[in-house]
Design a protein around this motif. Structure first.
Motif, PDB file in Angstrom:
ATOM      1  N   GLY A  94       0.803  -1.215   0.000  1.00  0.00           N
ATOM      2  CA  GLY A  94       0.000   0.000   0.000  1.00  0.00           C
ATOM      3  C   GLY A  94       0.835   1.262   0.000  1.00  0.00           C
ATOM      4  N   GLY A  95       1.926   1.290  -0.767  1.00  0.00           N
ATOM      5  CA  GLY A  95       2.792   2.458  -0.800  1.00  0.00           C
ATOM      6  C   GLY A  95       2.093   3.678  -1.379  1.00  0.00           C
ATOM      7  N   HIS A  96       2.371   4.836  -0.799  1.00  0.00           N
ATOM      8  CA  HIS A  96       1.755   6.095  -1.232  1.00  0.00           C
ATOM      9  C   HIS A  96       2.818   7.177  -1.207  1.00  0.00           C
ATOM     10  CE1 HIS A  96      -1.005   9.367  -1.812  1.00  0.00           C
ATOM     11  NE2 HIS A  96      -0.719   9.884  -0.636  1.00  0.00           N
ATOM     12  N   ILE A  97       2.953   7.916  -2.307  1.00  0.00           N
ATOM     13  CA  ILE A  97       3.955   8.969  -2.431  1.00  0.00           C
ATOM     14  C   ILE A  97       3.263  10.316  -2.529  1.00  0.00           C
ATOM     15  CG2 ILE A  97       5.796   9.898  -3.874  1.00  0.00           C
ATOM     16  CD1 ILE A  97       6.500   7.121  -4.719  1.00  0.00           C
ATOM     17  N   TYR A  98       3.746  11.267  -1.753  1.00  0.00           N
ATOM     18  CA  TYR A  98       3.239  12.638  -1.816  1.00  0.00           C
ATOM     19  C   TYR A  98       4.349  13.572  -1.368  1.00  0.00           C
ATOM     20  CZ  TYR A  98       2.580  11.889   3.207  1.00  0.00           C
ATOM     21  OH  TYR A  98       2.775  11.591   4.522  1.00  0.00           O
ATOM     22  N   GLY A  99       4.109  14.863  -1.453  1.00  0.00           N
ATOM     23  CA  GLY A  99       5.159  15.818  -1.130  1.00  0.00           C
ATOM     24  C   GLY A  99       4.608  17.136  -0.640  1.00  0.00           C
ATOM     25  N   LYS A 100       5.522  17.946  -0.110  1.00  0.00           N
ATOM     26  CA  LYS A 100       5.219  19.292   0.350  1.00  0.00           C
ATOM     27  C   LYS A 100       6.272  20.242  -0.214  1.00  0.00           C
ATOM     28  CE  LYS A 100       1.884  18.114   3.332  1.00  0.00           C
ATOM     29  NZ  LYS A 100       0.484  18.594   3.280  1.00  0.00           N
ATOM     30  N   LEU A 101       5.828  21.375  -0.705  1.00  0.00           N
ATOM     31  CA  LEU A 101       6.735  22.423  -1.159  1.00  0.00           C
ATOM     32  C   LEU A 101       6.774  23.505  -0.088  1.00  0.00           C
ATOM     33  CD1 LEU A 101       8.542  23.379  -3.491  1.00  0.00           C
ATOM     34  CD2 LEU A 101       6.575  24.665  -4.359  1.00  0.00           C
ATOM     35  N   LEU A 102       7.939  23.657   0.542  1.00  0.00           N
ATOM     36  CA  LEU A 102       8.108  24.611   1.632  1.00  0.00           C
ATOM     37  C   LEU A 102       8.827  25.850   1.122  1.00  0.00           C
ATOM     38  CD1 LEU A 102       9.346  22.145   4.417  1.00  0.00           C
ATOM     39  CD2 LEU A 102       6.992  22.716   3.792  1.00  0.00           C
ATOM     40  N   LYS A 103       8.261  26.995   1.397  1.00  0.00           N
ATOM     41  CA  LYS A 103       8.893  28.249   0.998  1.00  0.00           C
ATOM     42  C   LYS A 103       8.317  29.377   1.848  1.00  0.00           C
ATOM     43  CE  LYS A 103       5.567  28.861  -2.783  1.00  0.00           C
ATOM     44  NZ  LYS A 103       5.399  29.108  -4.226  1.00  0.00           N
ATOM     45  N   THR A 104       9.009  30.496   1.842  1.00  0.00           N
ATOM     46  CA  THR A 104       8.556  31.676   2.582  1.00  0.00           C
ATOM     47  C   THR A 104       7.693  32.530   1.666  1.00  0.00           C
ATOM     48  OG1 THR A 104      10.559  31.645   3.937  1.00  0.00           O
ATOM     49  CG2 THR A 104       9.289  33.690   3.883  1.00  0.00           C
ATOM     50  N   THR A 105       6.476  32.820   2.086  1.00  0.00           N
ATOM     51  CA  THR A 105       5.543  33.608   1.289  1.00  0.00           C
ATOM     52  C   THR A 105       5.080  34.831   2.071  1.00  0.00           C
ATOM     53  OG1 THR A 105       3.656  32.307   2.082  1.00  0.00           O
ATOM     54  CG2 THR A 105       4.736  31.567   0.056  1.00  0.00           C
ATOM     55  N   VAL A 106       4.647  35.818   1.331  1.00  0.00           N
ATOM     56  CA  VAL A 106       4.110  37.053   1.913  1.00  0.00           C
ATOM     57  C   VAL A 106       2.669  37.196   1.438  1.00  0.00           C
ATOM     58  CG1 VAL A 106       4.358  39.544   2.131  1.00  0.00           C
ATOM     59  CG2 VAL A 106       6.397  38.111   1.932  1.00  0.00           C
ATOM     60  N   THR A 107       1.727  37.270   2.367  1.00  0.00           N
ATOM     61  CA  THR A 107       0.319  37.386   2.043  1.00  0.00           C
ATOM     62  C   THR A 107       0.000  38.792   1.540  1.00  0.00           C
ATOM     63  OG1 THR A 107      -0.263  38.031   4.298  1.00  0.00           O
ATOM     64  CG2 THR A 107      -0.190  35.671   3.808  1.00  0.00           C
ATOM     65  N   PRO A 108      -1.140  38.958   0.872  1.00  0.00           N
ATOM     66  CA  PRO A 108      -1.536  40.311   0.444  1.00  0.00           C
ATOM     67  C   PRO A 108      -1.672  41.280   1.601  1.00  0.00           C
ATOM     68  CG  PRO A 108      -2.827  38.658  -0.710  1.00  0.00           C
ATOM     69  CD  PRO A 108      -2.049  37.924   0.339  1.00  0.00           C
ATOM     70  N   GLU A 109      -1.895  40.762   2.805  1.00  0.00           N
ATOM     71  CA  GLU A 109      -1.992  41.640   3.983  1.00  0.00           C
ATOM     72  C   GLU A 109      -0.632  42.016   4.551  1.00  0.00           C
ATOM     73  OE1 GLU A 109      -5.536  39.464   3.136  1.00  0.00           O
ATOM     74  OE2 GLU A 109      -3.528  38.733   3.668  1.00  0.00           O
TER      75      GLU A 109
END
Length: 376
Positions: free
Chosen positions: A213-228
């Protein structure tokens, strides 16, 4: 003079090498997940009440301890319990005046036979708790306190044995060790596949036993600035991966190449200037123990090679078996690749235009009557 020139060239080469070496280390980015899956994070200013929760969940705390601390707890638990009950047995003998210093009469029946001091009391405690029972020291029926203490030590000894031996067994059989036999490629590559610009990662199972039952997924981590105007550090974006065999229930018997479904808003020249971390997860159930394990790794921009692809590593032998050459597992070769995603799309549009053609509305076709002006 020739020797001096060679010496100057050698020192120049060494300065260049050391400069490149130290500059590479100085540019090394901080990463949340290391290549072997460990999380690079620490918790600060944790109040005492929150720290007490770790002792409430003592089982998980003991399992998470390193081996040197776990063995220290293991030895201390047994030695401490033996010494504590040895002291209690000495108190019982002292209270009942069984010790030789009280000069008991010949018809005196002690609570415990042959306890002559603290050392013999400690030995009796050890024999009782580990059920050795040499027969030289034993409890008599004349003392209810000794019988009660024997029952208490026997029960607590079973609890300590069960807890500590179970912790050692659970530590040895943790699926984290199985995750060590799942390896990812050192670098990720960007090249064309199926007419698209893709980021490719290679993963392999070093054991013949499968992950169910292998499952592959990922996360992209980065610094973001919101419109606020709020700055979010380690902002996470979900990434779905595509494998030739699907991203779930993988037949993980040979190395697989995975690619995330993301659009590259970057170019080859600006890739090293980006600030992101791609974390890849692989979840599965160990076939031999039915325990769930997770493998993690991460890639920073310096570990992403633009315009490369992985070298094939699966071949077929003369005996009809499939052979996987892990010597070339992380090796790459340079291939022709567009400098950006838009370059690829413009190239495809240009090819389609040449193939289909366009109508020019400013072009008028007129008929010309041919006349024979040549005189013979």
């Amino acid at each position: 003079k020739c020797h001096r020139v060679l010496t100057e060239r050698m020192f120049k080469h060494l300065r260049k090498w050391f400069g490149a070496h130290f500059s590479r280390h100085s540019r090394q980015r901080a990463r949340l997940v290391s290549k072997d899956g460990r999380c690079n994070i620490e918790f600060g200013n944790v109040d005492a009440r929150s720290r007490f929760i770790f002792f409430v969940d003592i089982w998980t705390t003991v399992l998470d301890l390193k081996w040197r601390y776990k063995m220290t707890v293991f030895i201390s638990a047994f030695l401490g319990s033996w010494f504590l009950f040895g002291l209690l047995w000495y108190v019982v003998a002292y209270t009942h005046k069984d010790l030789p210093e009280f000069h008991p009469p010949d018809n005196h029946t002690p609570c415990v036979e042959n306890i002559n001091g603290m050392t013999s009391a400690f030995l009796f405690s050890l024999e009782t708790q580990v059920t050795i029972g040499y027969g030289f020291r034993c409890v008599t029926e004349q003392c209810a306190t000794a019988i009660f203490l024997l029952i208490v030590q026997s029960i607590l000894g079973v609890i300590i044995n069960s807890f500590m031996c179970g912790a050692i067994l659970a530590k040895i059989s943790r699926p984290k060790k199985r995750a060590k036999t799942i390896t990812f490629s050192k670098n990720a590559v960007i090249s064309k596949r199926g007419g698209k610009l893709c980021l490719l990662i290679r993963v392999a199972n070093l054991r013949k036993s499968l992950l169910i039952g292998g499952h592959i997924y990922g996360k992209l981590l980065k610094t973001t600035v919101t419109p606020e105007g709020e700055t979010i550090i380690l902002d996470q974006t979900n990434l779905n991966f595509v494998v030739d065999a699907g991203n779930e229930n993988l037949f993980f018997i040979s190395p697989l190449t995975i690619l995330p479904l993301l659009f590259f808003h970057m170019a080859a020249e600006t890739l090293s200037q980006q600030d992101f971390e791609l974390v890849v997860f692989l979840d599965g159930t160990v076939e031999s123990t039915s325990a769930t394990c997770q493998v993690r790794t991460s890639y920073v921009p310096e570990e992403v090679l633009w315009g490369y692809r992985f070298v094939p590593i699966v071949s077929k032998t003369k005996e009809g078996k499939y052979r996987v050459d892990f010597h070339n597992f992380s090796k790459t070769v340079q291939v022709e690749t567009p400098h950006c995603a838009m370059c690829l799309y413009n190239e495809k549009d240009a090819r389609a235009s040449i193939k289909l053609g366009y109508d020019n509305p400013n072009f008028d076709m007129s008929e010309v009557n041919e006349t024979d002006d040549t005189e013979m």
